[in-house]
Design a protein around this motif. Structure first.
Motif, PDB file in Angstrom:
ATOM      1  N   ASP A  83      -7.578   6.860   7.903  1.00  0.00           N
ATOM      2  CA  ASP A  83      -8.115   5.495   7.989  1.00  0.00           C
ATOM      3  C   ASP A  83      -7.236   4.456   7.285  1.00  0.00           C
ATOM      4  O   ASP A  83      -7.551   3.271   7.282  1.00  0.00           O
ATOM      5  N   ILE A  84      -6.153   4.923   6.663  1.00  0.00           N
ATOM      6  CA  ILE A  84      -5.293   4.034   5.874  1.00  0.00           C
ATOM      7  C   ILE A  84      -4.028   3.686   6.666  1.00  0.00           C
ATOM      8  O   ILE A  84      -3.493   4.507   7.405  1.00  0.00           O
ATOM      9  N   ASN A  85      -3.563   2.469   6.495  1.00  0.00           N
ATOM     10  CA  ASN A  85      -2.293   2.041   7.080  1.00  0.00           C
ATOM     11  C   ASN A  85      -1.376   1.631   5.929  1.00  0.00           C
ATOM     12  O   ASN A  85      -1.341   0.461   5.535  1.00  0.00           O
ATOM     13  N   ALA A  86      -0.644   2.609   5.397  1.00  0.00           N
ATOM     14  CA  ALA A  86       0.179   2.367   4.208  1.00  0.00           C
ATOM     15  C   ALA A  86       1.579   1.879   4.595  1.00  0.00           C
ATOM     16  O   ALA A  86       2.069   2.143   5.692  1.00  0.00           O
ATOM     17  N   TYR A 145       0.878  -1.167   0.000  1.00  0.00           N
ATOM     18  CA  TYR A 145       0.000   0.000   0.000  1.00  0.00           C
ATOM     19  C   TYR A 145       0.918   1.220   0.000  1.00  0.00           C
ATOM     20  O   TYR A 145       1.700   1.407   0.946  1.00  0.00           O
ATOM     21  N   ARG A 147     -10.008  10.657   5.450  1.00  0.00           N
ATOM     22  CA  ARG A 147      -9.846   9.420   4.674  1.00  0.00           C
ATOM     23  C   ARG A 147      -8.423   8.885   4.793  1.00  0.00           C
ATOM     24  O   ARG A 147      -8.211   7.677   4.919  1.00  0.00           O
ATOM     25  N   PHE A 204      -2.433   5.109  -3.249  1.00  0.00           N
ATOM     26  CA  PHE A 204      -3.343   6.147  -2.780  1.00  0.00           C
ATOM     27  C   PHE A 204      -2.722   7.497  -3.121  1.00  0.00           C
ATOM     28  O   PHE A 204      -1.531   7.717  -2.862  1.00  0.00           O
TER      29      PHE A 204
END
Length: 255
Positions: free
Chosen positions: A167-170, A99, A164, A124
């Motif tokens: 909320d992501i774990n890249a 990610y 937004r 993303f």
């Protein structure tokens, strides 16, 4: 921010303005006025002339590089050979299934162009131009983090985008920078862009800054982060170059 030689001819003044645009992507009229020791009216006239010639995009309070736009011709990219070397190095950080958060700019554009065709990863981005370019790749998944879109820079910003991003774990964040300095860290001139960049970094396990070496030692008004907050610094130079003598600190890896 340093003052340059005064009493420049108009063509010299405009060449200086274009140099700042090429280096930092965005310039403010007030800052240019201080650096060139001329009135903001003079700067506005210069920016208007350069905009009419198609050299830059005039915006309220300053100007933007044309490179933000998707139809920007890559062969006119400033320092393209250097940015290609940087992109080649940055690609080695991207692994199958990752990610990845990516920003915008011409160096990121070269990175996307060099992605292996069989790579399967999820990207993303808040950059509309980066998202469109990634859509041309046959096997990566593209998630555009949309919200309020700044029309000229084609970047989405604001609370909705930051929510937004949170909320992501890249696995990895790859960002260009407007300026970088040993003591001042990573700096920018746009407050909304700074807030989004901070959120992207916070949502990622590791962060890589990609920049041509000409930006080393430059500063702008708004701080994104300290050098200790990034994991990789990628330029076109070899890591052993003396210019990095003060940069390889706090666990920062030079590529």
């Amino acid at each position: 921010m340093h003052q340059v030689q005064t009493h420049l001819l108009k063509r010299e003044r405009q060449a200086f303005i274009m140099k700042q645009i090429n280096l930092h992507n965005r310039v403010l009229s007030a800052d240019l006025g201080l650096m060139l020791n001329v009135s903001e009216d003079t700067i506005r006239r210069d920016l208007n002339e350069l905009a009419e010639l198609g050299e830059l995009v005039k915006v309220h309070g300053g100007a933007l590089s044309k490179s933000y736009h998707y139809d920007y011709a890559s062969n006119t990219t400033y320092a393209l050979p250097e940015k290609t070397i940087i992109a080649q190095k940055a690609v080695t950080l991207i692994e199958e299934g990752m990610y990845v958060m990516v920003g915008g700019g011409t160096t990121v554009r070269e990175l996307v162009r060099l992605l292996p065709q069989d790579l399967k990863a999820t990207f993303f981005t808040v950059s509309l131009t980066t998202a469109l370019q990634l859509c041309d790749h046959p096997s990566v998944e593209v998630i555009f983090l949309g919200g309020k879109l700044i029309k000229n820079s084609q970047i989405s910003v604001g609370g909705e985008v930051i929510s937004r991003v949170n909320d992501i774990n890249a696995d990895l964040c790859i960002l260009g920078t407007n300026a970088i300095d040993v003591t001042e860290g990573i700096t920018d001139s746009d407050l909304e862009a700074v807030q989004v960049k901070k959120a992207m970094m916070k949502a990622s396990k590791r962060t890589a800054i990609v920049t041509i070496s000409e930006k080393l030692g430059s500063m702008q008004r708004l701080r994104v982060c300290d050098l200790s907050d990034i994991d990789f610094l990628i330029t076109e130079l070899i890591p052993s170059d003396p210019v990095f003598s003060n940069y390889d600190q706090n666990g920062l890896m030079i590529l």
